[in-house]
Motif scaffolding. Structure first.
Motif, PDB file in Angstrom:
ATOM      1  N   ALA A  32       5.349  15.467  -8.384  1.00 58.37           N
ATOM      2  CA  ALA A  32       6.141  14.172  -8.314  1.00 58.37           C
ATOM      3  C   ALA A  32       5.205  12.744  -8.280  1.00 58.37           C
ATOM      4  O   ALA A  32       4.123  12.858  -8.016  1.00 58.37           O
ATOM      5  N   SER A  33       5.851  11.824  -8.681  1.00 54.84           N
ATOM      6  CA  SER A  33       5.225  10.559  -8.514  1.00 54.84           C
ATOM      7  C   SER A  33       5.125   9.845  -7.289  1.00 54.84           C
ATOM      8  O   SER A  33       6.354   9.794  -6.728  1.00 54.84           O
ATOM      9  N   PHE A  34       3.856   9.658  -6.886  1.00 58.47           N
ATOM     10  CA  PHE A  34       3.904   8.635  -5.404  1.00 58.47           C
ATOM     11  C   PHE A  34       4.727   7.356  -5.583  1.00 58.47           C
ATOM     12  O   PHE A  34       5.091   6.889  -4.416  1.00 58.47           O
ATOM     13  N   CYS A  35       4.953   6.935  -6.878  1.00 56.92           N
ATOM     14  CA  CYS A  35       5.778   5.740  -7.083  1.00 56.92           C
ATOM     15  C   CYS A  35       7.070   5.756  -6.218  1.00 56.92           C
ATOM     16  O   CYS A  35       7.882   4.672  -5.815  1.00 56.92           O
ATOM     17  N   LEU A  36       7.686   7.074  -5.844  1.00 58.56           N
ATOM     18  CA  LEU A  36       8.918   7.061  -5.049  1.00 58.56           C
ATOM     19  C   LEU A  36       8.594   6.512  -3.574  1.00 58.56           C
ATOM     20  O   LEU A  36       9.464   5.889  -3.128  1.00 58.56           O
ATOM     21  N   LEU A  37       7.331   6.731  -2.997  1.00 57.98           N
ATOM     22  CA  LEU A  37       7.165   6.278  -1.876  1.00 57.98           C
ATOM     23  C   LEU A  37       6.420   4.923  -1.602  1.00 57.98           C
ATOM     24  O   LEU A  37       6.495   4.072  -0.773  1.00 57.98           O
ATOM     25  N   ALA A  38       5.619   4.682  -2.666  1.00 60.77           N
ATOM     26  CA  ALA A  38       4.799   3.402  -2.618  1.00 60.77           C
ATOM     27  C   ALA A  38       5.247   2.199  -2.531  1.00 60.77           C
ATOM     28  O   ALA A  38       4.902   1.312  -1.597  1.00 60.77           O
ATOM     29  N   PRO A  39       6.721   1.977  -2.584  1.00 59.89           N
ATOM     30  CA  PRO A  39       7.316   0.892  -2.238  1.00 59.89           C
ATOM     31  C   PRO A  39       7.537   0.401  -0.792  1.00 59.89           C
ATOM     32  O   PRO A  39       7.722  -0.571  -0.309  1.00 59.89           O
ATOM     33  N   PHE A  40       7.354   1.692   0.105  1.00 55.36           N
ATOM     34  CA  PHE A  40       7.667   1.533   1.650  1.00 55.36           C
ATOM     35  C   PHE A  40       6.324   1.396   2.392  1.00 55.36           C
ATOM     36  O   PHE A  40       6.473   0.887   3.457  1.00 55.36           O
ATOM     37  N   PHE A  41       5.349   1.491   1.694  1.00 56.85           N
ATOM     38  CA  PHE A  41       4.121   1.351   2.175  1.00 56.85           C
ATOM     39  C   PHE A  41       3.404   0.010   1.910  1.00 56.85           C
ATOM     40  O   PHE A  41       3.265  -0.022   0.552  1.00 56.85           O
ATOM     41  N   ALA A  42       2.640  -0.753   2.891  1.00 56.16           N
ATOM     42  CA  ALA A  42       1.829  -1.905   2.440  1.00 56.16           C
ATOM     43  C   ALA A  42       0.533  -1.223   1.615  1.00 56.16           C
ATOM     44  O   ALA A  42       0.077  -0.065   1.817  1.00 56.16           O
ATOM     45  N   PRO A  43      -0.144  -2.180   0.506  1.00 56.32           N
ATOM     46  CA  PRO A  43      -1.044  -1.615  -0.067  1.00 56.32           C
ATOM     47  C   PRO A  43      -2.244  -1.009   0.845  1.00 56.32           C
ATOM     48  O   PRO A  43      -2.931  -0.157   0.405  1.00 56.32           O
ATOM     49  N   ASP A  44      -2.506  -1.767   1.886  1.00 59.07           N
ATOM     50  CA  ASP A  44      -3.611  -1.391   2.865  1.00 59.07           C
ATOM     51  C   ASP A  44      -3.124  -0.445   4.120  1.00 59.07           C
ATOM     52  O   ASP A  44      -3.845  -0.661   5.234  1.00 59.07           O
ATOM     53  N   VAL A  45      -1.786   0.217   4.032  1.00 63.87           N
ATOM     54  CA  VAL A  45      -1.310   0.910   5.162  1.00 63.87           C
ATOM     55  C   VAL A  45      -2.534   1.756   5.735  1.00 63.87           C
ATOM     56  O   VAL A  45      -3.520   2.314   5.021  1.00 63.87           O
ATOM     57  N   VAL A  46      -2.640   2.114   6.819  1.00 61.80           N
ATOM     58  CA  VAL A  46      -3.520   3.045   7.456  1.00 61.80           C
ATOM     59  C   VAL A  46      -2.697   4.224   8.287  1.00 61.80           C
ATOM     60  O   VAL A  46      -1.557   3.833   9.207  1.00 61.80           O
ATOM     61  N   LEU A  47      -3.097   5.356   8.145  1.00 63.13           N
ATOM     62  CA  LEU A  47      -2.510   6.595   8.852  1.00 63.13           C
ATOM     63  C   LEU A  47      -3.474   7.184   9.603  1.00 63.13           C
ATOM     64  O   LEU A  47      -4.391   7.662   8.954  1.00 63.13           O
TER      65      LEU A  47
END
Length: 153
Positions: A32-47
């Motif tokens: 699956a494409s991560f594009c489904l999740l990307a809109p919810f995370f800042a580009p510099d997200v930290v986990l």
């Protein structure tokens, strides 16, 4: 600084968890494409994951999140978020999740809680800090050879 309202935080988190379910149902990492999740995370997200976990460490940015989901999928055959409670919302949200999972390497099933603090800024998740009550039990369930079996080798 703009502090999100409770409803804004719940909207972001609910959207992200729904997108994560769709992402996993579509085959997850590698399919699956991560594009489904990307809109919810800042580009510099930290986990920040506990180092004792098989997927422990700090994961940064969208690429890091993609790599994290791949690492998770290599460890868990299934990882179902059975129930979630939003305990606090706003700039820092706190989510309690009951998980039922099956380890890929051992087939062992576990039920456990994860408590996450999730910081949200400008309607994007910028930081996630999960807390697992028993990282040793999780790591043990995911180990290809159980600790008691290693001692006898």
């Amino acid at each position: 600084m703009t502090v999100p309202s409770s409803s804004d935080s719940v909207t972001v988190l609910s959207g992200m968890y729904a997108a994560e379910a769709e992402y996993l149902a579509s085959g997850g990492p590698g399919a699956a494409s991560f594009c489904l999740l990307a809109p919810f995370f800042a580009p510099d997200v930290v986990l920040h994951q506990a180092d004792a976990l098989p997927y422990g460490g700090t994961w940064r940015g969208h690429q890091g999140m993609e790599e994290f989901f791949l690492a998770m999928s290599q460890v868990w055959e299934s990882f179902d978020m059975v129930e979630q409670d939003f305990l606090a919302t706003g700039e820092t949200a706190v989510v309690l999740t009951q998980v039922r999972a099956r380890a890929r390497s051992t087939g062992r099933e576990l039920s456990f809680l994860i408590l996450q603090t999730i910081r949200i800024k400008d309607e994007k998740i910028v930081e996630v800090r999960p807390f697992y009550w028993d990282t040793e039990a999780i790591a043990s369930a995911c180990a290809a050879v159980a600790a008691s079996e290693r001692r006898s080798l």
